[in-house]
Design a protein around this motif. Structure first.
Motif, short mmCIF file in Angstrom:
data_model
loop_
_atom_site.label_atom_id
_atom_site.label_comp_id
_atom_site.label_asym_id
_atom_site.label_seq_id
_atom_site.Cartn_x
_atom_site.Cartn_y
_atom_site.Cartn_z
N ARG A 231 37.25 38.29 43.07
CA ARG A 231 38.28 37.71 42.21
C ARG A 231 38.24 38.34 40.81
NH1 ARG A 231 40.87 32.54 41.93
NH2 ARG A 231 41.19 31.83 39.78
N GLU A 232 37.04 38.52 40.27
CA GLU A 232 36.90 39.09 38.94
C GLU A 232 37.24 40.58 38.91
OE1 GLU A 232 36.02 37.26 36.03
OE2 GLU A 232 36.60 35.73 37.50
N LEU A 233 36.83 41.31 39.94
CA LEU A 233 37.17 42.73 40.02
C LEU A 233 38.69 42.92 40.12
CD1 LEU A 233 34.41 44.07 42.45
CD2 LEU A 233 34.63 44.63 40.02
N SER A 234 39.33 42.11 40.94
CA SER A 234 40.78 42.22 41.11
C SER A 234 41.51 41.92 39.80
CB SER A 234 41.26 41.27 42.21
OG SER A 234 40.70 41.61 43.46
N ARG A 235 41.03 40.91 39.10
CA ARG A 235 41.69 40.55 37.84
C ARG A 235 41.53 41.64 36.79
NH1 ARG A 235 39.88 35.06 35.08
NH2 ARG A 235 37.91 36.24 34.87
N ASP A 236 40.30 42.16 36.63
CA ASP A 236 40.05 43.14 35.58
C ASP A 236 40.62 44.51 35.91
OD1 ASP A 236 38.58 41.04 34.51
OD2 ASP A 236 36.95 42.35 33.83
N LEU A 237 40.43 44.96 37.14
CA LEU A 237 40.76 46.35 37.48
C LEU A 237 42.18 46.53 37.99
CD1 LEU A 237 37.43 47.44 39.19
CD2 LEU A 237 38.12 47.68 36.81
N ARG A 238 42.77 45.49 38.58
CA ARG A 238 44.14 45.63 39.07
C ARG A 238 45.14 44.91 38.18
NH1 ARG A 238 46.89 45.49 45.03
NH2 ARG A 238 49.02 45.16 44.30
N GLN A 239 44.97 43.61 38.04
CA GLN A 239 45.98 42.84 37.32
C GLN A 239 46.04 43.19 35.84
OE1 GLN A 239 45.08 38.75 38.17
NE2 GLN A 239 46.07 38.81 40.18
N TYR A 243 44.04 49.82 36.92
CA TYR A 243 43.29 51.03 37.29
C TYR A 243 43.16 51.18 38.81
CZ TYR A 243 41.71 50.41 32.44
OH TYR A 243 41.64 50.22 31.09
N SER A 244 43.08 50.07 39.53
CA SER A 244 42.80 50.09 40.96
C SER A 244 43.91 49.42 41.74
CB SER A 244 41.48 49.37 41.28
OG SER A 244 40.37 50.02 40.70
N TYR A 245 44.09 49.90 42.97
CA TYR A 245 44.98 49.22 43.91
C TYR A 245 44.19 48.20 44.72
CZ TYR A 245 47.99 48.38 47.93
OH TYR A 245 48.73 47.77 48.93
N THR A 246 42.99 48.62 45.17
CA THR A 246 42.16 47.75 45.99
C THR A 246 40.86 47.44 45.27
OG1 THR A 246 43.04 48.66 48.05
CG2 THR A 246 40.92 47.51 48.18
N ALA A 247 40.53 46.18 45.16
CA ALA A 247 39.23 45.72 44.67
C ALA A 247 38.80 44.61 45.62
CB ALA A 247 39.32 45.22 43.23
#
Length: 579
Positions: A231-239, A243-247
């Motif tokens: 959840r934290e990776l998706s929020r920081d790196l995608r949303q 930077y990322s599509y998949t976390a």
């Protein structure tokens, strides 16, 4: 507990059986405590081959069936009518007792084709080495050497009544079930090895993003930590970062009381540094105890929903069969729910610290993680063996040592110090052999020494001593290659990856000491030359001592010389970054 979540224990032909009531087609699975981690590097593929042979006589059927070979377990699945399930299980057991050896070479070819589409993971090799759980990182090198006797022996040893568990989900336990398997004992779980002297550790490989795994206790808190981390990776790196599509994260039970936590975030080349930095920041935040109650509750609700679904018992059966084979005590849904609901942010913080202490991170080539407190995983050995020394015919300063205890490859690092890679014969997991005399010795720690007579001037006596010292069971014959490497192309072939040219894809091995030395030395020289060339290019045009023609000519020469110095380092980097 209602009828839909109850799991009952019984026996069929002496085999422990788990049954749960379920509507719809009958589903069943026969699980054995054997997998890739029970093999040796020189025999990899034998369990997978047995699985394929056991399914051949099933032919083409309308009902769904399949098999799966994992690190420590092998599964046979089926879904259909009661009659189809009974027929399938009876046929699998019959084939395991009398494998169709007339199909042996055909199944080998099918498995080679399957392997050509499969991308092997890197992390198991670096964590476990070239044995046990690390074998999932390697090609199935043992396949060509396996003969009927060896395959039959493996099936008789591991695919037995005492080493199996059956699970069934349906209206009732089908009548007429017959599991005619040979007697045998329950096998212990594979030994857990380590190729990491210390952790957290990292290595640089590939271009796809950042990948991390960690070994943690298999608890509800670990499951929730995996969800919170995703959840934290998706929020920081995608949303937020974009930077990322998949976390994503995953928690895979190892069935020995521990589980492997995996986390991944992809990245474009231009965003690799930002993804790595953001990834580390998220980990550090959780390690500092900044676990939000709202985020934890959201993750908990998702897992709680899965555990209270009407078909939860059906989905739990394969994992419960594995636990039973591993000697793990069974747990009810109510027990799992109670543990899940009791997890606090403080317990998730404890898992974050546990994961940090065992973490292994794969960062993109050209990046490092030492700045974040990770130690570079070893790519060299701390010693060399005594023996005859053969200097490289290319004159690059490297040398091959052939001794009574093993073989070593030495080279000079960029700082002038000697680095080495050593494989002792007693620790040789496999020796890949070419008909032209080329040898690749792979140590239990995953390090590789390449013995190329054409590059080091090895005589027949030295090569024969290597062949005689390696255990016959560790020898892996490889097909002929167009020609052996020669000194003139040593820059490109100084240390190819183990298995390169084996015909079934390159094996994921570590960059050797020679490759590292070449890359560092020429990289530093190219950097210094580039600095001089850049300075002259920017300032030389305004110097009254140079005409415009002189300035252009000198600049071209300097940049050309820089490119020549950089080329060997680029070649090594390109070779070792391929997945």
């Amino acid at each position: 507990m209602n009828l839909q979540t109850a799991i009952h224990s019984t026996e069929v032909d002496g085999i422990p059986t788990l049954f749960t009531h379920a509507t719809g087609p009958t589903r069943a699975g026969l699980v054995f405590r054997v997998g890739v981690a029970d093999e040796t590097l020189a025999r990899t593929g034998v369990t997978h081959l047995v699985e394929h042979l056991a399914l051949h006589r099933q032919g083409l059927n309308d009902h769904h069936f399949n098999g799966e070979t994992k690190s420590a377990f092998t599964h046979f699945f089926v879904e259909g009518t009661e009659h189809e399930v009974v027929s399938y299980l009876k046929g699998v057991c019959s084939s395991l007792s009398d494998l169709p050896m007339e199909r042996l070479e055909t199944e080998k070819e099918i498995l080679r084709t399957e392997e050509s589409r499969r991308q092997s993971p890197q992390l198991p090799l670096w964590r476990y080495g070239a044995r046990g759980y690390g074998l999932s990182a390697y090609p199935e090198w043992g396949m060509p050497k396996l003969d009927p006797d060896a395959v039959r022996h493996w099936a008789r040893t591991w695919f037995t009544r005492g080493n199996a568990v059956l699970w069934v989900a349906g209206e009732r336990l089908p009548a007429g079930l017959s599991l005619n398997l040979p007697a045998g004992e329950r096998r212990p779980m594979p030994a857990v090895t380590s190729a990491l002297p210390e952790s957290p550790a990292y290595f640089s490989e590939g271009t796809g993003g950042v990948l991390l795994d960690a070994v943690v206790a298999d608890t509800a808190a670990a499951m929730l930590y995996a969800g919170v981390l995703e959840r934290e990776l998706s929020r920081d790196l995608r949303q937020e970062g974009g930077y990322s599509y998949t976390a994503a994260t995953n928690l895979t039970p190892r069935r020995d009381g521990f589980a492997v936590l995996t986390a991944f975030a992809d990245a474009l080349p231009a965003k690799q540094g930002a993804v790595l930095g953001g990834f580390v920041d998220v980990l550090a935040r959780l390690q500092a105890g900044r676990v939000e109650q709202a985020g934890l509750d959201a993750v908990r609700a998702r897992y709680e929903s899965a555990l209270t679904a009407s078909d939860v018992a059906v989905h739990r059966l394969p994992g419960m069969a594995e636990n039973l084979l591993a000697g793990r005590p069974p747990r009810t849904v109510d027990e799992l729910l109670a543990e899940l609901r009791s997890v606090t942010p403080a317990q998730v913080h404890e898992v974050a610290l546990e994961a940090a202490s065992t973490a292994l991170m794969q960062v993109p080539s050209g990046h490092s993680a030492d700045w974040a407190g990770y130690t570079a995983a070893p790519t060299n050995s701390s010693y060399t063996v005594p023996g005859r020394k053969f200097a490289a015919l290319s004159g690059d300063g490297s040398a091959l040592i052939v001794g009574d205890e093993g073989v070593s490859m030495t080279a000079r690092g960029g700082d002038g110090s000697e680095c080495a890679v050593t494989v002792r014969y007693q620790d040789c997991a496999a020796m890949l052999c070419r008909p032209d005399g080329g040898r690749q010795l792979i140590g239990a720690d995953g390090l590789v020494v390449e013995v190329e007579p054409t590059l080091y001037g090895l005589d027949a006596r030295a090569l024969a001593s290597v062949d005689a010292a390696v255990a016959p069971d560790a020898v892996v014959p490889l097909p002929a290659r167009p020609r052996p490497p020669m000194p003139e192309d040593a820059a490109a072939a100084s240390a190819p990856r183990a298995g390169q040219g084996a015909g079934r894809g390159a094996a994921p091995t570590r960059r050797t000491g020679l490759q590292t030395a070449v890359m560092i030395l020429f990289g530093l020289l190219a950097g210094l030359s580039g600095l001089v060339a850049l300075t002259f290019t920017l300032t030389g045009a305004g110097d009254p001592e140079f005409t415009l023609t002189d300035w252009i000519f000198a600049s071209v020469v300097m940049w050309g010389f820089t490119g020549l110095l950089a080329w060997p380092a680029v070649r090594v980097l390109r070779q070792t970054r391929r997945l």
